[in-house]
Scaffold this motif. Structure first.
Motif, PDB file in Angstrom:
ATOM      1  N   PRO A  45       0.745  -1.256  -0.066  1.00 52.51           N
ATOM      2  CA  PRO A  45       0.045   0.050  -0.059  1.00 52.51           C
ATOM      3  C   PRO A  45       0.964   1.333   0.222  1.00 52.51           C
ATOM      4  CG  PRO A  45      -0.834  -1.491   1.647  1.00 52.51           C
ATOM      5  CD  PRO A  45       0.459  -2.090   1.107  1.00 52.51           C
ATOM      6  N   ILE A  46       1.978   1.430   0.715  1.00 55.85           N
ATOM      7  CA  ILE A  46       2.823   2.418   0.833  1.00 55.85           C
ATOM      8  C   ILE A  46       3.601   2.516  -0.575  1.00 55.85           C
ATOM      9  CG2 ILE A  46       4.850   3.407   2.004  1.00 55.85           C
ATOM     10  CD1 ILE A  46       4.100   1.670   4.452  1.00 55.85           C
ATOM     11  N   ARG A  48       2.418   1.628  -3.412  1.00 58.67           N
ATOM     12  CA  ARG A  48       1.569   2.309  -4.456  1.00 58.67           C
ATOM     13  C   ARG A  48       1.217   3.738  -4.388  1.00 58.67           C
ATOM     14  NH1 ARG A  48      -1.243  -0.835  -7.202  1.00 58.67           N
ATOM     15  NH2 ARG A  48      -3.019   0.678  -7.462  1.00 58.67           N
ATOM     16  N   ARG A  49       1.175   4.157  -2.917  1.00 60.90           N
ATOM     17  CA  ARG A  49       0.807   5.667  -2.634  1.00 60.90           C
ATOM     18  C   ARG A  49       1.988   6.555  -3.257  1.00 60.90           C
ATOM     19  NH1 ARG A  49       2.171   8.590   1.479  1.00 60.90           N
ATOM     20  NH2 ARG A  49       2.061   6.756   3.012  1.00 60.90           N
ATOM     21  N   GLN A  52       2.063   6.712  -6.705  1.00 56.28           N
ATOM     22  CA  GLN A  52       0.875   7.800  -7.255  1.00 56.28           C
ATOM     23  C   GLN A  52       1.305   9.049  -6.996  1.00 56.28           C
ATOM     24  OE1 GLN A  52      -2.589   5.962  -5.039  1.00 56.28           O
ATOM     25  NE2 GLN A  52      -3.202   5.014  -6.739  1.00 56.28           N
ATOM     26  N   GLU A  53       2.146   9.440  -5.991  1.00 54.78           N
ATOM     27  CA  GLU A  53       2.598  10.805  -5.520  1.00 54.78           C
ATOM     28  C   GLU A  53       3.679  10.938  -6.637  1.00 54.78           C
ATOM     29  OE1 GLU A  53       2.799  11.147  -1.340  1.00 54.78           O
ATOM     30  OE2 GLU A  53       0.819  10.920  -1.201  1.00 54.78           O
TER      31      GLU A  53
ATOM     32  N   LEU B  61      -5.073  -0.479   1.641  1.00 55.75           N
ATOM     33  CA  LEU B  61      -4.907  -0.159   0.545  1.00 55.75           C
ATOM     34  C   LEU B  61      -5.837   1.297   0.338  1.00 55.75           C
ATOM     35  CD1 LEU B  61      -4.362  -3.660  -1.123  1.00 55.75           C
ATOM     36  CD2 LEU B  61      -2.887  -1.628  -1.455  1.00 55.75           C
ATOM     37  N   GLU B  64      -5.030   4.177   2.095  1.00 54.26           N
ATOM     38  CA  GLU B  64      -3.698   4.853   1.394  1.00 54.26           C
ATOM     39  C   GLU B  64      -4.275   5.588   0.119  1.00 54.26           C
ATOM     40  OE1 GLU B  64      -0.759   5.279   2.299  1.00 54.26           O
ATOM     41  OE2 GLU B  64      -0.168   3.829   3.746  1.00 54.26           O
ATOM     42  N   GLN B  68      -4.208   9.468  -0.477  1.00 51.93           N
ATOM     43  CA  GLN B  68      -3.367  10.245  -1.642  1.00 51.93           C
ATOM     44  C   GLN B  68      -4.427  11.169  -2.367  1.00 51.93           C
ATOM     45  OE1 GLN B  68      -3.504   9.583  -5.078  1.00 51.93           O
ATOM     46  NE2 GLN B  68      -1.681  10.753  -5.586  1.00 51.93           N
TER      47      GLN B  68
END
Lengths: 106, 329
Positions: A45-46, A48-49, A52-53, B61, B64, B68
């Motif tokens: 999850p981290i 992915r974020r 995305q950033e 998920l 997050e 975001q």
């Protein structure tokens, strides 16, 4: 440890690892897991974020054995972000250490 | 839990909360993770345990993704739904936003036009002028909001109605097909079974004829008896061949129907899922849901705490009799 706090630290560790070289998910998880006990599911999850950033870009690389691996590569934006995180961490850890030492002295 | 089960559970938890592309990407990531683990000769169970509860992973998920989304604006997930009503609603909203922006711009312009004649010396003056304007705008806004809500709900209603209707039509069609299919297969099965039973009855009859042929041969002459014997023997041979053919057909039919049944079952399952996803529309912002989940999980935690508190109290109980016994000794 507070999960939110822990998440922030792990985020910084991930950034620091990928700054050195491009890595794939399993490799990142194992690199952190050999230092400390982590819930391995929390790394994706981290990742992915952060992707995305736009701190990372990903690319698929064919592996000689098994399926293609998704590699994470750090962007300039990511490097800048890591720099600021590192500075914050240094300040923060110094402050905490000072306080802890002070407590011991008293 | 093996790889397949883990991924399925994770997918089920993410469904309707993230877009399809995102879920696919996540599935790819976790599948890759399992493969890498297997390559290090780890068991699926071990890898799954290290990854942690799929529900928690899914929650993370989603969180997050929401986090975001709070920092950067992501355009509304277009991949999720592509039906015309949603699109119409979006364009309507866009048009409305544009109109509101334009309207606001015009209002500010008119304010600016009104302000210059009064000179900058009296700065606080324009303020009282603005207020009544906002007041007159309010009912307009309320009406607009009402209209917006009305059109949105109408859109939802039409969409729901359309989906419900089409699902009913689809289900009816599939039910008819299934019914026809079941009756056909039952009919064929019955025919084959009757054929088999007939073959058995014929074989029994022919066996009886072999015995009879002895009596006939004794009564009417050897030739008639011999011809009857050989005739019935040949009949039995043919009958056995026919029975084998029917048996073979029956086996094939069973195999084929089982396969077809499995396929239709899959079709039904998929259709039901589709209908479910049509009629139970996903709530868009994941943040609200995760908040709701958090608040929902909190009472659980508080509920489990009394249990934990109760445990230490109950544990000393069994030791007491032992102590008493010792004292008695």
């Amino acid at each position: 440890m507070n999960t939110q706090f822990r998440k922030g630290i792990i985020e910084m560790c991930i950034l620091a690892l990928i700054e050195r070289k491009d890595m794939y998910g399993y490799e990142i998880v194992q690199s952190i897991a050999c230092y400390t006990e982590i819930n391995e599911g929390t790394v994706y999850p981290i990742l992915r974020r952060l992707t995305q950033e736009e701190y990372f870009v990903t690319y698929l690389k064919e592996s000689t054995v098994g399926p293609a691996r998704k590699y994470y590569h750090m962007t300039e934006k990511g490097r800048g972000y890591l720099g600021s995180l590192k500075d914050d961490w240094q300040d923060f850890s110094k402050m905490v250490n000072d306080i802890l030492r002070g407590e011991v002295v008293e | 839990m093996n790889k397949q089960e883990y991924l399925e559970k994770l997918e089920a938890c993410l469904k309707h909360k993230l877009s399809r592309e995102e879920i696919e990407d996540i599935m790819r990531d976790y599948a890759e993770y399992f493969e890498e683990g297997r390559r290090q000769s780890k068991q699926d169970v071990e890898i799954a345990a290290k990854l942690g509860d799929p529900e928690l992973v899914a929650q993370q998920l989603i969180e997050e993704s929401a986090e975001q989304g709070a920092e950067h604006y992501i355009p509304p997930r277009s991949g999720e739904k592509k039906n015309p009503w949603e699109a119409a609603k979006e364009t309507f909203k866009d048009l409305e936003n544009r109109f509101l922006e334009w309207d606001r711009g015009k209002a500010e312009k008119s304010d600016a036009e009104a302000a210059p004649p009064e000179q900058p010396e009296e700065a606080p003056q324009p303020k009282p002028e603005k207020e009544p304007k906002q007041k007159t705008k309010k009912p307009h806004n309320a009406l607009q909001k009402l209209w917006k809500r009305f059109s949105c709900s109408m859109g939802h209603l039409c969409q729901w109605w359309f989906c419900a209707l089409s699902s009913v039509v689809l289900m009816t069609a599939l039910s008819c097909l299934s019914a026809v299919w079941i009756s056909l297969s039952a009919f064929v099965l019955a025919v084959l079974l009757v054929g088999l039973a007939g073959a058995v009855a014929l074989a029994l009859g022919l066996l009886a004829m072999i015995i009879l042929s002895g009596v006939v041969g004794w009564g009417l002459g050897t030739w008639a008896g011999a011809s009857m014997l050989f005739g019935s023997l040949a009949g039995i041979g043919l009958d056995v061949l026919a029975a084998m053919l029917v048996w073979f057909l029956l086996k094939r039919w069973k195999l084929w129907t089982a396969r077809a049944y499995r396929k239709t079952k899959g079709l039904w399952k998929r259709l039901l899922h589709k209908v479910e996803s049509w009629l139970v529309t996903p709530r868009e912002p994941a943040a609200q849901e995760t908040q709701a989940e958090q608040t929902a999980s909190q009472p659980e935690q508080t509920a489990s705490q009394p249990e934990l508190m109760a445990l230490p109290q109950t544990t000393p109980v069994p030791t007491e009799p032992a102590e008493r016994e010792e004292e008695q000794r």
